[in-house]
Design a protein around this motif. Structure first.
Motif, PDB file in Angstrom:
ATOM      1  N   VAL A 315       0.848  -1.195   0.000  1.00  0.00           N
ATOM      2  CA  VAL A 315       0.000   0.000   0.000  1.00  0.00           C
ATOM      3  C   VAL A 315       0.885   1.247   0.000  1.00  0.00           C
ATOM      4  O   VAL A 315       0.637   2.214  -0.739  1.00  0.00           O
ATOM      5  N   LEU A 316       1.934   1.234   0.821  1.00  0.00           N
ATOM      6  CA  LEU A 316       2.864   2.367   0.876  1.00  0.00           C
ATOM      7  C   LEU A 316       3.659   2.488  -0.424  1.00  0.00           C
ATOM      8  O   LEU A 316       3.902   3.599  -0.911  1.00  0.00           O
ATOM      9  N   VAL A 317       4.056   1.353  -0.985  1.00  0.00           N
ATOM     10  CA  VAL A 317       4.788   1.366  -2.247  1.00  0.00           C
ATOM     11  C   VAL A 317       3.926   1.976  -3.349  1.00  0.00           C
ATOM     12  O   VAL A 317       4.371   2.846  -4.109  1.00  0.00           O
ATOM     13  N   GLY A 318       2.673   1.522  -3.421  1.00  0.00           N
ATOM     14  CA  GLY A 318       1.771   2.034  -4.446  1.00  0.00           C
ATOM     15  C   GLY A 318       1.512   3.520  -4.307  1.00  0.00           C
ATOM     16  O   GLY A 318       1.495   4.265  -5.290  1.00  0.00           O
ATOM     17  N   PHE A 319       1.325   3.970  -3.076  1.00  0.00           N
ATOM     18  CA  PHE A 319       1.072   5.394  -2.819  1.00  0.00           C
ATOM     19  C   PHE A 319       2.247   6.247  -3.289  1.00  0.00           C
ATOM     20  O   PHE A 319       2.071   7.262  -3.975  1.00  0.00           O
ATOM     21  N   SER A 320       3.452   5.830  -2.954  1.00  0.00           N
ATOM     22  CA  SER A 320       4.625   6.645  -3.278  1.00  0.00           C
ATOM     23  C   SER A 320       4.927   6.643  -4.768  1.00  0.00           C
ATOM     24  O   SER A 320       5.281   7.683  -5.338  1.00  0.00           O
ATOM     25  N   VAL A 321       4.779   5.492  -5.429  1.00  0.00           N
ATOM     26  CA  VAL A 321       5.129   5.453  -6.849  1.00  0.00           C
ATOM     27  C   VAL A 321       4.126   6.236  -7.683  1.00  0.00           C
ATOM     28  O   VAL A 321       4.497   6.937  -8.643  1.00  0.00           O
ATOM     29  N   VAL A 322       2.837   6.171  -7.329  1.00  0.00           N
ATOM     30  CA  VAL A 322       1.851   6.922  -8.106  1.00  0.00           C
ATOM     31  C   VAL A 322       1.942   8.412  -7.820  1.00  0.00           C
ATOM     32  O   VAL A 322       1.755   9.238  -8.712  1.00  0.00           O
ATOM     33  N   THR A 323       2.261   8.780  -6.594  1.00  0.00           N
ATOM     34  CA  THR A 323       2.497  10.195  -6.305  1.00  0.00           C
ATOM     35  C   THR A 323       3.656  10.714  -7.146  1.00  0.00           C
ATOM     36  O   THR A 323       3.592  11.810  -7.712  1.00  0.00           O
ATOM     37  N   THR A 324       4.711   9.909  -7.260  1.00  0.00           N
ATOM     38  CA  THR A 324       5.861  10.300  -8.079  1.00  0.00           C
ATOM     39  C   THR A 324       5.461  10.501  -9.533  1.00  0.00           C
ATOM     40  O   THR A 324       5.699  11.557 -10.131  1.00  0.00           O
ATOM     41  N   LEU A 325       4.834   9.480 -10.118  1.00  0.00           N
ATOM     42  CA  LEU A 325       4.554   9.514 -11.549  1.00  0.00           C
ATOM     43  C   LEU A 325       3.440  10.481 -11.910  1.00  0.00           C
ATOM     44  O   LEU A 325       3.512  11.172 -12.932  1.00  0.00           O
ATOM     45  N   THR A 326       2.400  10.551 -11.083  1.00  0.00           N
ATOM     46  CA  THR A 326       1.289  11.454 -11.377  1.00  0.00           C
ATOM     47  C   THR A 326       1.751  12.902 -11.315  1.00  0.00           C
ATOM     48  O   THR A 326       1.422  13.710 -12.182  1.00  0.00           O
ATOM     49  N   THR A 327       2.519  13.236 -10.314  1.00  0.00           N
ATOM     50  CA  THR A 327       3.003  14.604 -10.176  1.00  0.00           C
ATOM     51  C   THR A 327       4.018  14.931 -11.262  1.00  0.00           C
ATOM     52  O   THR A 327       3.997  16.029 -11.840  1.00  0.00           O
ATOM     53  N   ALA A 328       4.909  13.997 -11.562  1.00  0.00           N
ATOM     54  CA  ALA A 328       5.892  14.223 -12.617  1.00  0.00           C
ATOM     55  C   ALA A 328       5.200  14.418 -13.962  1.00  0.00           C
ATOM     56  O   ALA A 328       5.540  15.332 -14.731  1.00  0.00           O
TER      57      ALA A 328
END
Length: 443
Positions: A315-328
């Protein structure tokens, strides 16, 4: 703040697009799950290296064809282009399903299909991502892109779990057939979209050359930093089919257990996407912080002793990776000159997906030789490296400074328009043009 979170739904074309994409993405995640399981358990004897090769073949074309696909996304009608690419992937899904159901599929044939899917995706993704800017006005672009990410990850909660159950119950072939039907939802959505209500596309004389996309990015230090960070994430950190499938086998799980891990990962991913939808603009500092979060979450997952403990960390992995890619994604789209947006987005897609041919075979080999936990540690290291690149650039560029009321603040200097012709670098504020974005679909 829920009304602002879903403000893009006030646009008819976006509502139609969102529904079609949601159904289509569910099918995409079903097929992705089935493809990984077929390669790992039916076409090989639990060989993660073969999975790495399959991923490399599928994600290589966006890198190799980047100059052509970006130009096509800027030059031609994106709606019609998407109809063609979606139709091609529908036919490939049917062919894969039939070959599996008739028992004639081989590993070399799967490699060939992975390459063909990669070519179709290479043309589909830049057009799909830039098309969002054709549907909604600039002030809603951030919200629309983030909602696309929510659709993508909401589908990820459903698709892998459904695929896992179908594989156990009726076999992998039917998963590909089911995916073929979901393409119809996107086809209907593209037909229902009202062309007269699309945002006029920017164009400028002398800006049609393919090389302008590369030249534009080369004069944007901020974009170069973003591209470097997402390359590391894409190459070594985002090999989830390898990580989840090999960890599922380590914990004695079957296809349904593998599918459930992907769905649990999507819980955090959906949360990250919805949080991005609440923000007014995409900020590069959020990208940098999220890469650190990804490294920490991935490292934590390596220590988990049981299936459910490992699943919880996803859950934490998914949250961080999508925050990275969505914001980028949002930062790149909304700070890029509209005249070259398709070409720049093609570069962005190529950087993320093109990193996979580099990292996936390496990660797959490490998982096979030293176990999946060591492979995940490599992904965590990539997250830490991405953070160091971003943090170093922030400090070197003078964006971090002492603030009277806060311990540290970000320097928000004035921005000026970007010229893709001028050879000198341009300076962009962290707050430049604002928004947030969409992960890769149908990948």
């Amino acid at each position: 703040m829920s009304s602002s979170m879903f403000r893009s739904f006030s646009v008819f074309n976006y509502r139609v697009w969102f529904i079609g994409a949601l159904v289509s993405n569910i099918g995409a995640w079903m097929q992705s799950t089935a493809q990984s399981w077929v390669v790992l358990t039916e076409l090989t004897d639990n060989d993660p290296g073969a999975m790495g090769i399959t991923m490399a073949l599928q994600f290589g074309p966006p890198l190799l064809l980047v100059s052509v696909t970006g130009w096509v996304a800027d030059r031609f009608d994106r709606r019609r282009l998407l109809m063609i690419t979606q139709g091609a992937m529908l036919l490939l899904a049917i062919a894969l399903g039939v070959l599996l159901l008739t028992g004639v599929m081989t590993l070399p044939m799967m490699y060939g299909f992975a390459l063909a899917l990669g070519v179709a995706t290479a043309f589909d993704n830049p057009a799909r991502q830039a098309f969002v800017s054709d549907i909604v006005e600039r002030e809603n672009a951030s919200n629309a892109i983030a909602l696309n990410a929510a659709s993508f990850n909401g589908a990820r909660m459903i698709g892998p779990a459904v695929a896992g159950i179908m594989i156990v119950a009726i076999g992998t072939g039917w998963v590909f057939i089911a995916n073929a039907f979901t393409f119809l939802a996107m086809a209907i959505a593209l037909l229902l979209i009202r062309p007269a209500e699309l945002i006029p596309r920017a164009s400028a004389p002398g800006r049609s050359r393919i090389a302008e996309g590369f030249r534009y990015v080369s004069h944007r230090p901020d974009l170069l930093v973003v591209f470097a960070m997402v390359f590391l994430m894409g190459a070594f950190g985002m090999n989830f089919p390898i990580f989840a499938s090999t960890m599922a086998l380590e914990f004695g799980q079957q296809a349904d257990g593998f599918g459930l891990l992907s769905s649990i990962l999507a819980i955090g991913s959906l949360a990250g996407a919805l949080l991005a939808a609440r923000r007014d603009r995409a900020r590069i500092r959020v990208v940098i912080i999220a890469t650190l979060g990804f490294g920490l979450a991935s490292a934590l997952s390596v220590l988990m002793p049981s299936y459910w403990a490992y699943a919880a960390t996803l859950v934490l992995v998914g949250f961080s990776v999508v925050t990275t890619l969505t914001t980028a994604n949002g930062y790149v789209q909304t700070t890029t000159d509209p005249a070259v947006r398709g070409r720049v987005m093609a570069l962005y897609v190529a950087v993320i997906m093109g990193g996979t041919p580099v990292g996936a075979p390496i990660v797959g080999w490490i998982a096979g030789q030293f176990g999946p936990r060591m492979a995940i540690l490599v992904g965590a290291a990539a997250g830490f490296a991405a953070f160091l690149i971003g943090a170093t650039w922030m400090l070197a560029s003078g964006r971090v400074h002492r603030h009277e009321t806060r311990r540290f603040g970000l320097s928000l200097g004035h921005t000026r328009p970007v010229s893709i012709i001028a050879p000198e670098p341009v300076e962009f504020s962290d707050e430049a043009a604002g928004t947030t974005p969409i992960p890769l679909t149908r990948a």
